[in-house]
Design an enzyme around this catalytic site. Structure first.
Site, mmCIF file in Angstrom:
data_model
loop_
_atom_site.group_PDB
_atom_site.id
_atom_site.type_symbol
_atom_site.label_atom_id
_atom_site.label_comp_id
_atom_site.label_asym_id
_atom_site.label_seq_id
_atom_site.Cartn_x
_atom_site.Cartn_y
_atom_site.Cartn_z
ATOM 1 C CG ASN A 181 -3.394 16.524 1.508
ATOM 2 O OD1 ASN A 181 -3.029 15.836 2.458
ATOM 3 N ND2 ASN A 181 -4.666 16.657 1.185
ATOM 4 C CE LYS A 231 4.892 7.243 5.661
ATOM 5 N NZ LYS A 231 4.317 8.315 4.850
ATOM 6 C CB THR A 257 -1.391 13.525 5.820
ATOM 7 O OG1 THR A 257 -1.749 12.501 4.882
ATOM 8 C CG2 THR A 257 0.096 13.471 6.071
ATOM 9 C CB SER A 287 -5.297 4.963 2.806
ATOM 10 O OG SER A 287 -5.143 6.071 1.957
ATOM 11 C CE LYS A 323 4.960 7.458 -1.799
ATOM 12 N NZ LYS A 323 4.452 7.791 -0.457
ATOM 13 C CE LYS A 367 -3.939 2.234 0.980
ATOM 14 N NZ LYS A 367 -3.620 3.042 -0.217
HETATM 15 N N1 GLU Z 1 1.186 8.974 0.215
HETATM 16 C C1 GLU Z 1 0.818 8.894 1.598
HETATM 17 C C2 GLU Z 1 2.008 8.498 2.437
HETATM 18 O O1 GLU Z 1 3.144 8.706 2.055
HETATM 19 C C3 GLU Z 1 -0.409 8.038 1.828
HETATM 20 C C4 GLU Z 1 -0.317 6.611 1.376
HETATM 21 C C5 GLU Z 1 -1.663 5.868 1.432
HETATM 22 O O2 GLU Z 1 -2.644 6.479 1.811
HETATM 23 O O3 GLU Z 1 -1.676 4.698 1.085
HETATM 24 O O4 GLU Z 1 1.893 8.044 3.543
#
Ligand code: GLU
Length: 424
Positions: free
Chosen positions: A231, A104, A200, A358, A116, A80
């Site tokens: 954002n 994370k 976030t 998410s 990613k 993810k």
């Molecule tokens: N791009 C965001 C991050 O770096 C969110 C990733 C997501 O929601 O899967 O954490």
């Protein structure tokens, strides 16, 4: 003399985000007592796909874009993580970002591994329809390795809910069934979740509040500087302002605004464009570098990588740094600042609110049952407060900084799952 010294300092420091991430992963796995084979598995993504995407531009010419999708480790569950549209995207950066996503997910305890994506492009110079064609082209190019139970993309730098909508539509057409769970960060009418857009920034706000408590700093009246007005940065400025903090500095990709008496946040939010650009409206600006070194209590880098390095770490005035961006502080700078008593709440914890909501969005899509904003916020709050405390206590009991502690907490689940699966 002084200049020379500074230069050599800078050239000595490694700014490759993949290599610096690998260094901390190694340290975390060593401290946890894992053998070398686990490090060998974790140091790179399991899969890395590079794609070339031809896009018909508005002037009828064809431009070929390069994109990536990295899947770090899927032992825990599907991978993810977001997709970044930026001219500076590199393969190593996308790899590092996928590792951070694994961390994370481990820290906030989601049933995911990290992934990613990135496309080398400048969306600020593309039309709406060109962006649509690029987004759909990317999905066609990576469609074989992504999916609601394989790898679930989301927004990241310069991508938004409209781009997620096009991508979801393209994927659903290819697979010939409606697949809202293929991607998160969608508009509400297409199965998006309440609270995802602000998630976030909400997560960062919770981390700032908890860190301030630990440092005995009153949030009301605290002087806050936020680098970046995208954002994360823009919503954060609002939440800090609402909490009674004094937001005295913000910036975009071009310049920064600083006023020790506080900035007019409502006005700035109203005037920013969709890429977070706002400083062009002002004459009296300073540079991003000057902003980072300005007087404040809490500093939030919410823009891009390698902003706080060995070169400027000594000049940072903040007592607390909360990383809303991915990778804004180098390992060298983390050491220098920690020795100076600055509390750094690392990216992999502080910016985990996005992926947490998410996950909620994906769960709602899978259930076909949707939650209220209050429910989302309550669950996010519970998870982040618990995760902050876990990382903080790990750092305290092991006498290490919060970054290393977060890596230890974050990597453990993927390492254990890989062991149970018999991979290492
Ligand atoms: N791009 C965001 C991050 O770096 C969110 C990733 C997501 O929601 O899967 O954490």
């Amino acid at each position: 003399m002084g200049e020379k010294h500074e230069e050599s300092n800078q050239t000595m420091e490694n700014l490759n985000v993949l290599q610096s991430t690998q260094a901390v992963i190694r340290e975390a796995l060593d401290k946890l007592g894992y053998p070398e084979s686990v490090y060998e598995l974790m140091k790179e993504p399991l899969r890395m796909l590079t794609v070339r995407i031809p896009v018909r531009m508005d002037d009828e010419s064809v431009k070929i874009f390069t994109g990536f999708r990295a899947q770090h480790n899927d032992a825990v569950g599907p991978t993810k993580g977001g997709i970044r549209f930026h001219p500076d995207v590199t393969e190593d950066e996308v790899k590092a970002l996928s590792i951070w996503m694994s961390l994370k997910s481990g820290i906030v305890d989601l049933p995911y591994g990290g992934g990613k994506g990135g496309i080398i492009c400048d969306p600020r110079e593309m039309s709406f329809r060109e962006l649509e064609r690029l987004s759909r082209g990317y999905v066609r190019a990576v469609s074989q390795i992504v999916g609601p139970s394989k790898d679930i993309p989301a927004p990241d730098v310069f991508t938004n809910s409209q781009i997620m909508a096009w991508m979801m539509d393209e994927y659903s057409r290819i697979k010939e069934f409606d697949s809202p769970g293929f991607i998160t960060g969608k508009p509400l009418v297409l199965g998006g979740s309440h609270g995802r857009e602000t998630a976030t920034a909400k997560g960062v706000t919770i981390c700032i509040r908890e860190a301030a408590k630990k440092k005995g700093i009153e949030l009301k009246g605290a002087r806050v500087i936020i680098q970046g007005f995208g954002n994360a940065g823009s919503f954060l400025a609002k939440f800090m302002h609402d909490a009674g903090a004094n937001v005295i500095g913000i910036s975009d990709a071009y310049a920064a605004l600083y006023d020790p008496n506080g900035l007019d946040i409502e006005y700035l939010l109203d005037r920013r464009d969709s890429f977070g650009t706002v400083t062009k409206l002002f004459k009296n600006t300073i540079t991003n570098a000057e902003l980072l070194e300005s007087e404040c209590d809490i500093l939030v880098p919410a823009a891009i990588e390698n902003q706080i390095t060995a070169k400027n770490a000594h000049q940072i005035k903040a007592d607390i740094i909360v990383e809303a961006a991915n990778g804004p502080t180098t390992n060298e700078a983390t050491k220098i600042l920690t020795e100076r008593g600055v509390l750094i709440v690392p990216d992999v914890l502080a910016s985990a609110g996005g992926v947490t909501v998410s996950y909620f969005e994906w769960v709602q899509n899978n259930q076909g049952y949707y939650w209220s904003e209050e429910e989302v916020e309550r669950k996010l709050e519970d998870i982040l407060v618990k995760s902050f405390e876990n990382v903080y206590q790990t750092a305290k009991s092991r006498k290490i900084d919060m970054r290393l502690a977060a890596y230890m907490v974050g990597v453990r689940k993927a390492a254990e799952a890989s062991r149970f699966r018999g991979w290492v």
